[in-house]
Design a protein around this motif. Structure first.
Motif, mmCIF file in Angstrom:
data_model
loop_
_atom_site.group_PDB
_atom_site.id
_atom_site.type_symbol
_atom_site.label_atom_id
_atom_site.label_comp_id
_atom_site.label_asym_id
_atom_site.label_seq_id
_atom_site.Cartn_x
_atom_site.Cartn_y
_atom_site.Cartn_z
ATOM 1 N N GLN A 25 7.409 8.099 14.169
ATOM 2 C CA GLN A 25 6.689 8.300 12.904
ATOM 3 C C GLN A 25 6.998 7.180 11.917
ATOM 4 O O GLN A 25 6.139 6.785 11.128
ATOM 5 C CB GLN A 25 7.033 9.666 12.287
ATOM 6 N N THR A 26 8.207 6.645 11.959
ATOM 7 C CA THR A 26 8.565 5.525 11.085
ATOM 8 C C THR A 26 7.707 4.316 11.421
ATOM 9 O O THR A 26 7.230 3.605 10.519
ATOM 10 C CB THR A 26 10.058 5.192 11.217
ATOM 11 N N LEU A 27 7.465 4.076 12.706
ATOM 12 C CA LEU A 27 6.607 2.965 13.111
ATOM 13 C C LEU A 27 5.180 3.180 12.618
ATOM 14 O O LEU A 27 4.527 2.238 12.158
ATOM 15 C CB LEU A 27 6.623 2.789 14.630
ATOM 16 N N ARG A 28 4.701 4.418 12.684
ATOM 17 C CA ARG A 28 3.360 4.723 12.158
ATOM 18 C C ARG A 28 3.301 4.459 10.654
ATOM 19 O O ARG A 28 2.304 3.940 10.142
ATOM 20 C CB ARG A 28 2.995 6.177 12.456
ATOM 21 N N THR A 29 4.377 4.811 9.946
ATOM 22 C CA THR A 29 4.436 4.574 8.506
ATOM 23 C C THR A 29 4.421 3.076 8.205
ATOM 24 O O THR A 29 3.707 2.626 7.310
ATOM 25 C CB THR A 29 5.706 5.221 7.903
ATOM 26 N N TYR A 30 5.197 2.311 8.963
ATOM 27 C CA TYR A 30 5.199 0.855 8.776
ATOM 28 C C TYR A 30 3.806 0.283 9.007
ATOM 29 O O TYR A 30 3.362 -0.608 8.285
ATOM 30 C CB TYR A 30 6.204 0.190 9.711
ATOM 31 N N GLU A 31 3.104 0.794 10.014
ATOM 32 C CA GLU A 31 1.742 0.332 10.261
ATOM 33 C C GLU A 31 0.828 0.703 9.087
ATOM 34 O O GLU A 31 0.033 -0.118 8.627
ATOM 35 C CB GLU A 31 1.205 0.930 11.563
ATOM 36 N N ALA A 32 0.958 1.924 8.591
ATOM 37 C CA ALA A 32 0.132 2.376 7.466
ATOM 38 C C ALA A 32 0.353 1.521 6.224
ATOM 39 O O ALA A 32 -0.567 1.309 5.435
ATOM 40 C CB ALA A 32 0.423 3.848 7.158
ATOM 41 N N HIS A 33 1.567 1.000 6.072
ATOM 42 C CA HIS A 33 1.892 0.143 4.927
ATOM 43 C C HIS A 33 1.569 -1.330 5.200
ATOM 44 O O HIS A 33 1.839 -2.183 4.359
ATOM 45 C CB HIS A 33 3.366 0.299 4.549
ATOM 46 N N GLY A 34 1.028 -1.616 6.367
ATOM 47 C CA GLY A 34 0.620 -2.982 6.684
ATOM 48 C C GLY A 34 1.756 -3.910 7.073
ATOM 49 O O GLY A 34 1.608 -5.132 7.017
ATOM 50 N N ILE A 73 9.313 -5.495 1.312
ATOM 51 C CA ILE A 73 9.307 -6.002 2.683
ATOM 52 C C ILE A 73 7.971 -6.683 2.978
ATOM 53 O O ILE A 73 7.938 -7.764 3.569
ATOM 54 C CB ILE A 73 9.587 -4.868 3.684
ATOM 55 N N ARG A 74 6.874 -6.060 2.557
ATOM 56 C CA ARG A 74 5.550 -6.660 2.766
ATOM 57 C C ARG A 74 5.479 -8.032 2.116
ATOM 58 O O ARG A 74 4.985 -8.997 2.697
ATOM 59 C CB ARG A 74 4.453 -5.750 2.230
ATOM 60 N N ARG A 75 6.027 -8.170 0.918
ATOM 61 C CA ARG A 75 5.996 -9.460 0.212
ATOM 62 C C ARG A 75 6.848 -10.498 0.945
ATOM 63 O O ARG A 75 6.451 -11.661 1.068
ATOM 64 C CB ARG A 75 6.479 -9.283 -1.232
ATOM 65 N N ILE A 76 8.005 -10.087 1.425
ATOM 66 C CA ILE A 76 8.867 -11.003 2.185
ATOM 67 C C ILE A 76 8.126 -11.504 3.420
ATOM 68 O O ILE A 76 8.126 -12.703 3.721
ATOM 69 C CB ILE A 76 10.192 -10.310 2.564
ATOM 70 N N ILE A 77 7.475 -10.592 4.141
ATOM 71 C CA ILE A 77 6.736 -10.972 5.340
ATOM 72 C C ILE A 77 5.588 -11.917 4.993
ATOM 73 O O ILE A 77 5.356 -12.914 5.684
ATOM 74 C CB ILE A 77 6.235 -9.717 6.086
ATOM 75 N N GLU A 78 4.863 -11.618 3.916
ATOM 76 C CA GLU A 78 3.771 -12.497 3.481
ATOM 77 C C GLU A 78 4.290 -13.900 3.179
ATOM 78 O O GLU A 78 3.668 -14.897 3.567
ATOM 79 C CB GLU A 78 3.087 -11.928 2.236
ATOM 80 N N LEU A 79 5.422 -13.986 2.501
ATOM 81 C CA LEU A 79 5.991 -15.290 2.167
ATOM 82 C C LEU A 79 6.479 -16.031 3.405
ATOM 83 O O LEU A 79 6.311 -17.254 3.513
ATOM 84 C CB LEU A 79 7.108 -15.137 1.140
ATOM 85 N N LEU A 84 5.460 -20.425 7.257
ATOM 86 C CA LEU A 84 5.177 -20.866 8.622
ATOM 87 C C LEU A 84 3.854 -21.635 8.681
ATOM 88 O O LEU A 84 3.768 -22.690 9.317
ATOM 89 C CB LEU A 84 5.149 -19.670 9.575
ATOM 90 N N ARG A 85 2.823 -21.124 7.991
ATOM 91 C CA ARG A 85 1.522 -21.829 7.967
ATOM 92 C C ARG A 85 1.648 -23.192 7.320
ATOM 93 O O ARG A 85 1.095 -24.179 7.801
ATOM 94 C CB ARG A 85 0.477 -20.983 7.241
ATOM 95 N N LEU A 86 2.409 -23.271 6.220
ATOM 96 C CA LEU A 86 2.590 -24.561 5.535
ATOM 97 C C LEU A 86 3.366 -25.539 6.391
ATOM 98 O O LEU A 86 3.037 -26.725 6.471
ATOM 99 C CB LEU A 86 3.282 -24.347 4.191
ATOM 100 N N GLN A 87 4.412 -25.043 7.058
ATOM 101 C CA GLN A 87 5.187 -25.909 7.950
ATOM 102 C C GLN A 87 4.328 -26.426 9.098
ATOM 103 O O GLN A 87 4.407 -27.590 9.461
ATOM 104 C CB GLN A 87 6.408 -25.155 8.496
ATOM 105 N N THR A 88 3.493 -25.556 9.634
ATOM 106 C CA THR A 88 2.605 -25.959 10.728
ATOM 107 C C THR A 88 1.606 -26.999 10.239
ATOM 108 O O THR A 88 1.371 -28.008 10.897
ATOM 109 C CB THR A 88 1.865 -24.734 11.302
ATOM 110 N N ALA A 89 1.039 -26.775 9.053
ATOM 111 C CA ALA A 89 0.065 -27.718 8.496
ATOM 112 C C ALA A 89 0.694 -29.083 8.224
ATOM 113 O O ALA A 89 0.040 -30.111 8.360
ATOM 114 C CB ALA A 89 -0.542 -27.150 7.207
ATOM 115 N N LEU A 90 1.968 -29.085 7.875
ATOM 116 C CA LEU A 90 2.660 -30.338 7.571
ATOM 117 C C LEU A 90 3.299 -30.952 8.806
ATOM 118 O O LEU A 90 3.904 -32.015 8.721
ATOM 119 C CB LEU A 90 3.732 -30.101 6.505
#
Length: 93
Positions: A25-34, A73-79, A84-90
Motif C-alpha cells: 500500500q505504501t508503494l501505491r501511495t508513492y505512485e499516487a503522489h507521483g 521528496i517529489r521536489r528532490i526527485i524533480e531537481l 541529469l538532463r542538464l548534465q546530459t545536454a552539456l
C-alpha cells in the motif's frame, strides 16, 4: 521506453515491496503522489524495474531516515532529474 537491464519491468508490487521493506500500500501511495511510475501490464498489474526499486529505496530513506514528506521528496526527485538532463545536454555524463 527502451528497456535495458535496469529498466525492464519485472517485479510485482508484492516483490518490489519486499525488496525495499515496505508495505505494498505504501508503494501505491508513492505512485499516487507521483514519486514512482511503475509499468502497467495489459491486465493492469504494476511491474517495477530495478531502477524503480532503487528509486523506492531512495524515497524510503528520504522519508524514514530524513523525515522528508512526499512533497519534499517529489521536489528532490524533480531537481535530480533536471540536473541529469542538464548534465546530459552539456555532455557531462
Amino acid at each position: 521506453m527502451t528497456a535495458g537491464p535496469d529498466t525492464t519491468p519485472v517485479y510485482s508490487i508484492s516483490a518490489a515491496a519486499e525488496l525495499v521493506g515496505l508495505h505494498p500500500q505504501t508503494l501505491r501511495t508513492y505512485e499516487a503522489h507521483g514519486l514512482v511510475r511503475p509499468y502497467r501490464a495489459d491486465n493492469g498489474q504494476r511491474r517495477y524495474s530495478a531502477r524503480d526499486i532503487e528509486r523506492l529505496r531512495q524515497i524510503r530513506d528520504l522519508s524514514q531516515r530524513e523525515g522528508i514528506n512526499t512533497a519534499g521528496i517529489r521536489r528532490i526527485i524533480e531537481l535530480q532529474e533536471l540536473l541529469l538532463r542538464l548534465q546530459t545536454a552539456l555532455g557531462c555524463r
